[in-house]
Scaffold this motif. Structure first.
Motif, PDB file in Angstrom:
ATOM      1  N   GLU A 172      48.285  45.144  30.519  1.00 38.10           N
ATOM      2  CA  GLU A 172      47.095  44.985  31.354  1.00 38.10           C
ATOM      3  C   GLU A 172      45.948  45.854  30.838  1.00 38.10           C
ATOM      4  OE1 GLU A 172      45.648  45.321  35.992  1.00 38.10           O
ATOM      5  OE2 GLU A 172      47.780  45.277  35.533  1.00 38.10           O
ATOM      6  N   VAL A 173      46.234  47.091  30.468  1.00 38.36           N
ATOM      7  CA  VAL A 173      45.205  47.985  29.938  1.00 38.36           C
ATOM      8  C   VAL A 173      44.661  47.459  28.616  1.00 38.36           C
ATOM      9  CG1 VAL A 173      44.836  50.280  28.947  1.00 38.36           C
ATOM     10  CG2 VAL A 173      46.022  50.054  31.132  1.00 38.36           C
ATOM     11  N   LEU A 174      45.532  46.970  27.762  1.00 40.01           N
ATOM     12  CA  LEU A 174      45.101  46.513  26.443  1.00 40.01           C
ATOM     13  C   LEU A 174      44.408  45.149  26.461  1.00 40.01           C
ATOM     14  CD1 LEU A 174      48.112  47.619  24.230  1.00 40.01           C
ATOM     15  CD2 LEU A 174      45.802  48.581  24.244  1.00 40.01           C
ATOM     16  N   GLU A 175      44.785  44.274  27.390  1.00 36.86           N
ATOM     17  CA  GLU A 175      44.276  42.905  27.337  1.00 36.86           C
ATOM     18  C   GLU A 175      43.450  42.458  28.550  1.00 36.86           C
ATOM     19  OE1 GLU A 175      44.464  41.646  24.558  1.00 36.86           O
ATOM     20  OE2 GLU A 175      46.385  42.046  23.618  1.00 36.86           O
ATOM     21  N   ARG A 176      43.647  43.068  29.709  1.00 33.81           N
ATOM     22  CA  ARG A 176      43.023  42.538  30.932  1.00 33.81           C
ATOM     23  C   ARG A 176      42.491  43.645  31.840  1.00 33.81           C
ATOM     24  NH1 ARG A 176      46.883  40.629  34.112  1.00 33.81           N
ATOM     25  NH2 ARG A 176      48.596  41.562  32.986  1.00 33.81           N
ATOM     26  N   LEU A 177      41.849  44.654  31.285  1.00 35.01           N
ATOM     27  CA  LEU A 177      41.397  45.791  32.078  1.00 35.01           C
ATOM     28  C   LEU A 177      40.270  45.411  33.037  1.00 35.01           C
ATOM     29  CD1 LEU A 177      41.974  48.761  32.513  1.00 35.01           C
ATOM     30  CD2 LEU A 177      40.296  49.286  30.750  1.00 35.01           C
ATOM     31  N   PHE A 178      39.343  44.586  32.577  1.00 39.47           N
ATOM     32  CA  PHE A 178      38.250  44.127  33.440  1.00 39.47           C
ATOM     33  C   PHE A 178      37.768  42.766  32.955  1.00 39.47           C
ATOM     34  CE2 PHE A 178      36.423  46.713  30.111  1.00 39.47           C
ATOM     35  CZ  PHE A 178      35.345  45.968  29.668  1.00 39.47           C
ATOM     36  N   VAL A 179      36.961  42.123  33.785  1.00 36.08           N
ATOM     37  CA  VAL A 179      36.449  40.789  33.464  1.00 36.08           C
ATOM     38  C   VAL A 179      34.984  40.917  33.050  1.00 36.08           C
ATOM     39  CG1 VAL A 179      35.967  38.488  34.398  1.00 36.08           C
ATOM     40  CG2 VAL A 179      38.043  39.701  35.070  1.00 36.08           C
ATOM     41  N   VAL A 229      38.981  41.278  29.522  1.00 38.26           N
ATOM     42  CA  VAL A 229      38.902  42.047  28.285  1.00 38.26           C
ATOM     43  C   VAL A 229      39.583  43.381  28.527  1.00 38.26           C
ATOM     44  CG1 VAL A 229      37.320  43.182  26.670  1.00 38.26           C
ATOM     45  CG2 VAL A 229      36.734  40.967  27.611  1.00 38.26           C
ATOM     46  N   GLY A 230      40.243  43.875  27.501  1.00 42.27           N
ATOM     47  CA  GLY A 230      40.921  45.159  27.626  1.00 42.27           C
ATOM     48  C   GLY A 230      40.535  46.102  26.517  1.00 42.27           C
ATOM     49  N   MET A 231      41.250  47.198  26.461  1.00 38.36           N
ATOM     50  CA  MET A 231      40.959  48.241  25.492  1.00 38.36           C
ATOM     51  C   MET A 231      41.206  47.778  24.055  1.00 38.36           C
ATOM     52  SD  MET A 231      39.732  50.499  27.360  1.00 38.36           S
ATOM     53  CE  MET A 231      39.499  51.810  26.192  1.00 38.36           C
ATOM     54  N   ASP A 232      42.066  46.803  23.852  1.00 40.18           N
ATOM     55  CA  ASP A 232      42.319  46.291  22.496  1.00 40.18           C
ATOM     56  C   ASP A 232      41.023  45.778  21.882  1.00 40.18           C
ATOM     57  OD1 ASP A 232      43.640  45.510  20.183  1.00 40.18           O
ATOM     58  OD2 ASP A 232      44.369  43.643  21.036  1.00 40.18           O
ATOM     59  N   SER A 233      40.264  45.008  22.632  1.00 41.80           N
ATOM     60  CA  SER A 233      39.007  44.456  22.120  1.00 41.80           C
ATOM     61  C   SER A 233      37.936  45.534  21.987  1.00 41.80           C
ATOM     62  CB  SER A 233      38.495  43.353  23.041  1.00 41.80           C
ATOM     63  OG  SER A 233      39.398  42.283  23.065  1.00 41.80           O
ATOM     64  N   ILE A 234      37.918  46.474  22.909  1.00 44.51           N
ATOM     65  CA  ILE A 234      36.874  47.500  22.900  1.00 44.51           C
ATOM     66  C   ILE A 234      37.126  48.536  21.807  1.00 44.51           C
ATOM     67  CG2 ILE A 234      35.833  49.366  24.245  1.00 44.51           C
ATOM     68  CD1 ILE A 234      36.445  47.586  26.738  1.00 44.51           C
ATOM     69  N   ILE A 235      38.343  49.088  21.776  1.00 43.91           N
ATOM     70  CA  ILE A 235      38.670  50.092  20.753  1.00 43.91           C
ATOM     71  C   ILE A 235      38.655  49.459  19.372  1.00 43.91           C
ATOM     72  CG2 ILE A 235      40.460  51.666  19.916  1.00 43.91           C
ATOM     73  CD1 ILE A 235      41.312  52.080  22.806  1.00 43.91           C
ATOM     74  N   GLY A 236      39.006  48.188  19.294  1.00 47.87           N
ATOM     75  CA  GLY A 236      39.010  47.477  18.018  1.00 47.87           C
ATOM     76  C   GLY A 236      37.639  47.365  17.383  1.00 47.87           C
ATOM     77  N   VAL A 266      43.879  51.023  14.042  1.00 54.29           N
ATOM     78  CA  VAL A 266      45.077  51.854  13.939  1.00 54.29           C
ATOM     79  C   VAL A 266      45.552  52.258  15.340  1.00 54.29           C
ATOM     80  CG1 VAL A 266      45.956  54.096  13.159  1.00 54.29           C
ATOM     81  CG2 VAL A 266      44.548  52.711  11.630  1.00 54.29           C
ATOM     82  N   ILE A 267      44.615  52.627  16.200  1.00 53.85           N
ATOM     83  CA  ILE A 267      44.960  53.037  17.569  1.00 53.85           C
ATOM     84  C   ILE A 267      45.584  51.875  18.331  1.00 53.85           C
ATOM     85  CG2 ILE A 267      43.988  53.737  19.800  1.00 53.85           C
ATOM     86  CD1 ILE A 267      41.926  55.400  18.181  1.00 53.85           C
ATOM     87  N   THR A 268      44.947  50.709  18.299  1.00 55.82           N
ATOM     88  CA  THR A 268      45.476  49.569  19.064  1.00 55.82           C
ATOM     89  C   THR A 268      46.787  49.063  18.471  1.00 55.82           C
ATOM     90  OG1 THR A 268      44.057  48.020  17.855  1.00 55.82           O
ATOM     91  CG2 THR A 268      43.225  48.853  19.966  1.00 55.82           C
ATOM     92  N   ALA A 269      46.947  49.159  17.151  1.00 53.80           N
ATOM     93  CA  ALA A 269      48.218  48.766  16.529  1.00 53.80           C
ATOM     94  C   ALA A 269      49.336  49.695  16.992  1.00 53.80           C
ATOM     95  CB  ALA A 269      48.102  48.786  15.013  1.00 53.80           C
ATOM     96  N   SER A 270      49.048  50.981  17.064  1.00 49.82           N
ATOM     97  CA  SER A 270      50.092  51.922  17.502  1.00 49.82           C
ATOM     98  C   SER A 270      50.461  51.679  18.962  1.00 49.82           C
ATOM     99  CB  SER A 270      49.651  53.367  17.271  1.00 49.82           C
ATOM    100  OG  SER A 270      48.510  53.674  18.023  1.00 49.82           O
ATOM    101  N   MET A 271      49.504  51.291  19.781  1.00 54.10           N
ATOM    102  CA  MET A 271      49.811  50.971  21.175  1.00 54.10           C
ATOM    103  C   MET A 271      50.663  49.699  21.255  1.00 54.10           C
ATOM    104  SD  MET A 271      46.084  51.899  22.698  1.00 54.10           S
ATOM    105  CE  MET A 271      46.310  52.363  24.386  1.00 54.10           C
ATOM    106  N   ALA A 321      40.347  36.584  21.095  1.00 55.89           N
ATOM    107  CA  ALA A 321      41.067  35.320  21.314  1.00 55.89           C
ATOM    108  C   ALA A 321      42.585  35.460  21.187  1.00 55.89           C
ATOM    109  CB  ALA A 321      40.567  34.268  20.331  1.00 55.89           C
ATOM    110  N   PHE A 322      43.053  36.232  20.213  1.00 53.96           N
ATOM    111  CA  PHE A 322      44.483  36.360  19.951  1.00 53.96           C
ATOM    112  C   PHE A 322      44.989  37.611  20.658  1.00 53.96           C
ATOM    113  CE2 PHE A 322      48.166  37.782  17.418  1.00 53.96           C
ATOM    114  CZ  PHE A 322      48.900  36.610  17.345  1.00 53.96           C
ATOM    115  N   ARG A 323      45.745  37.424  21.701  1.00 57.69           N
ATOM    116  CA  ARG A 323      46.211  38.547  22.510  1.00 57.69           C
ATOM    117  C   ARG A 323      47.684  38.825  22.193  1.00 57.69           C
ATOM    118  NH1 ARG A 323      42.691  39.445  27.071  1.00 57.69           N
ATOM    119  NH2 ARG A 323      40.882  38.141  26.790  1.00 57.69           N
ATOM    120  N   SER A 324      47.888  39.623  21.156  1.00 55.59           N
ATOM    121  CA  SER A 324      49.253  39.908  20.705  1.00 55.59           C
ATOM    122  C   SER A 324      50.074  40.615  21.773  1.00 55.59           C
ATOM    123  CB  SER A 324      49.223  40.746  19.430  1.00 55.59           C
ATOM    124  OG  SER A 324      48.673  42.020  19.671  1.00 55.59           O
ATOM    125  N   ASN A 325      49.446  41.488  22.535  1.00 51.65           N
ATOM    126  CA  ASN A 325      50.191  42.231  23.558  1.00 51.65           C
ATOM    127  C   ASN A 325      50.629  41.322  24.703  1.00 51.65           C
ATOM    128  OD1 ASN A 325      49.881  44.922  22.323  1.00 51.65           O
ATOM    129  ND2 ASN A 325      47.718  44.500  22.681  1.00 51.65           N
TER     130      ASN A 325
END
Length: 140
Positions: A34-41, A49-56, A64-69, A113-117
């Motif tokens: 949820e944090v990585l992919e769906r934190l807010f709309v 959108v989540g932290m994966d898109s923002i930190i990325g 590197v950070i999002t991959a480690s998560m 678009a691609f939500r691996s988590n």
């Protein structure tokens, strides 16, 4: 009185959600997804959108950070005893997300678009539902 070798570990196991049991693992990976992919709309497009898109968006270090998560979720799946095939699929999802996400601009759109988590969470949920049915939660 016996002295525990590591009182912090004993305290952590006693706290809800910090154990190694399947229900605790499920709560942790669902929260991480949820944090990585769906934190807010995002207003206007109504897309989560989540932290994966923002930190990325940060070049190199963000990926590197999002991959480690994402790899942490694979580690949790490994601790559940999931098959090598499932772990390989999950690792491939993280790898694809990381490699293509590292491409400037195009990679950022790909991350959106691609939500691996989310894909990995589906794999973990399927395993938990089959092998640990007591962990099933009702989405509300």
């Amino acid at each position: 009185m016996p002295i525990s070798p590591d009182p912090a570990k004993a305290d952590a196991r006693a706290m809800p959600g910090f154990g190694r049991d399947p229900a605790s693992v499920r709560r942790r990976v669902e929260t991480m997804e949820e944090v990585l992919e769906r934190l807010f709309v995002v207003p206007g497009i109504n897309r989560p959108v989540g932290m994966d898109s923002i930190i990325g968006l940060l070049p190199v270090i963000g990926d590197v950070i999002t991959a480690s998560m994402g790899i942490w979720m694979v580690w949790e799946a490994r601790n559940l005893g999931m098959s090598k095939w499932q772990l390989t699929r999950m690792s491939a999802n993280v790898g694809i997300d990381t490699l293509l996400g590292a491409i400037p601009l195009v990679g950022d759109l790909f991350d959106f678009a691609f939500r691996s988590n989310s894909r990995n969470l589906r794999i973990i949920r399927k395993h938990l539902d089959k092998h640990h049915p007591s962990t099933v939660t009702i989405d509300g």
